[in-house]
Design a protein around this motif. Structure first.
Motif, PDB file in Angstrom:
ATOM      1  N   VAL A   1       0.842  -1.195   0.000  1.00  0.00           N
ATOM      2  CA  VAL A   1       0.000   0.000   0.000  1.00  0.00           C
ATOM      3  C   VAL A   1       0.883   1.253   0.000  1.00  0.00           C
ATOM      4  O   VAL A   1       2.074   1.191   0.281  1.00  0.00           O
TER       5      VAL A   1
ATOM      6  N   ASP B   1      -6.016   1.140  -1.285  1.00  0.00           N
ATOM      7  CA  ASP B   1      -7.211   1.059  -0.449  1.00  0.00           C
ATOM      8  C   ASP B   1      -6.893   0.359   0.874  1.00  0.00           C
ATOM      9  O   ASP B   1      -6.568  -0.823   0.918  1.00  0.00           O
ATOM     10  N   GLN B   2      -6.998   1.116   1.963  1.00  0.00           N
ATOM     11  CA  GLN B   2      -6.673   0.580   3.292  1.00  0.00           C
ATOM     12  C   GLN B   2      -7.554  -0.593   3.688  1.00  0.00           C
ATOM     13  O   GLN B   2      -7.102  -1.523   4.355  1.00  0.00           O
TER      14      GLN B   2
ATOM     15  N   VAL C   1       3.985  -0.960   3.699  1.00  0.00           N
ATOM     16  CA  VAL C   1       3.663   0.425   3.394  1.00  0.00           C
ATOM     17  C   VAL C   1       4.841   1.046   2.653  1.00  0.00           C
ATOM     18  O   VAL C   1       5.962   1.073   3.168  1.00  0.00           O
TER      19      VAL C   1
ATOM     20  N   TYR D   1      -2.246  -0.847  11.353  1.00  0.00           N
ATOM     21  CA  TYR D   1      -3.384   0.066  11.456  1.00  0.00           C
ATOM     22  C   TYR D   1      -3.870   0.308  12.879  1.00  0.00           C
ATOM     23  O   TYR D   1      -4.494   1.311  13.156  1.00  0.00           O
TER      24      TYR D   1
END
Ligand code: ADP
Ligand code: ADP
Length: 225
Positions: free
Chosen positions: A35, A193-194, A206, A222
């Motif tokens: 991500v 998209d988390q 990340v 998260y």
């Protein structure tokens, strides 16, 4: 075993480092989600694993083989794109068969593979249709089916759900999760998209500014940023 190991992987476009010294080990059968903001180097990283981009430095290994100089079709990978990349003039069946026919797989084996894939994906009634006669979600299922019939050890996903509407995206997220449990493959999945990262990832990577910033379980990333 299909570990994917990136060592000091770089991609330069002129003076610009699109991917800068990335080190990452993706374990056998692990689902890893990359991500990060647009332009941070996710897609370039994935395309280097696929062999669709040459790497400027470092090494990429899939299983026990260094793949730096191997063309895509000689890597044990299958890739799903955002735009499905289906052949519009062919039926669903022929789309599913295409990669295997290219590899001179016998037709009865192809038929058996397609049988298995359509059961997993619920495509049995759609085999005679053309892609334009399918919904977005159905088309994406065909794209997934092409990976399943190949028995690739590594699945690579480049934002495969981003063209779908929110409801279908939520549905396909769950399907992908279920699919991964069933086919037991190593998966590398690129998204911005988390929710997808949290739902799908065994681990989340990340990226930011061409580098890896953080690696952890969705919980670690998260819940404890
Ligand atoms: P992401 O997938 O994270 O959105 P990309 O990996 O697609 O990012 O791109 C990383 C950076 O590399 C971006 O700044 C992009 O503009 C640049 N880039 C990608 N492809 C090329 C190319 N063919 N030529 C020059 N720059 C490129
Ligand atoms: P298949 O994946 O159906 O066997 P091919 O054998 O024609 O397709 O493709 C060989 C390789 O080219 C595949 O491993 C895939 O990663 C890559 N590829 C397939 N379609 C595309 C596309 N639309 N754009 C870029 N690369 C692609």
């Amino acid at each position: 075993m299909a570990e994917v190991v990136l060592r000091d992987v770089c991609k330069r476009y002129g003076n610009y480092n699109a991917v800068d010294n990335v080190n990452l080990t993706i374990r056998d059968k692990e689902f890893v989600v990359l991500v990060g903001p647009s332009g941070c180097g996710k897609s370039t990283t994935l395309r280097m694993i696929a062999g669709l981009e040459e790497i400027s430095g470092g090494t990429i290994a899939i299983g026990d083989q260094i793949v730096n100089d191997l063309p895509p079709r000689e890597r044990d990978i299958a890739m799903v794109f955002q735009n499905y990349a289906l052949y519009q003039h062919m039926t669903v069946y022929d789309n599913l068969a295409f990669g295997l026919r290219n590899r001179k797989v016998p037709e009865d084996t192809i038929k058996a593979e397609i049988d298995r894939a359509v059961d997993i994906l619920g495509l049995r009634d759609l085999l005679k249709r053309k892609p334009r006669e399918l919904s977005g979600g159905q088309q994406q299922r065909v794209a997934l089916g092409r990976c399943i019939v190949r028995h690739a050890k590594v699945f690579l996903f480049d934002e495969p759900l981003s063209n779908l509407d929110a409801k279908l995206r939520a549905h396909m997220r769950l399907e992908l999760k279920r699919l991964h449990r069933r086919v037991e493959t190593t998966a590398v999945y690129v998204t911005h998209d988390q929710v997808e990262a949290m739902t799908l990832g065994d681990r989340v990577v990340v990226m930011n500014n061409s580098r890896i910033e953080q690696v952890g379980t969705p919980w670690e990333i998260y819940a404890h940023p």
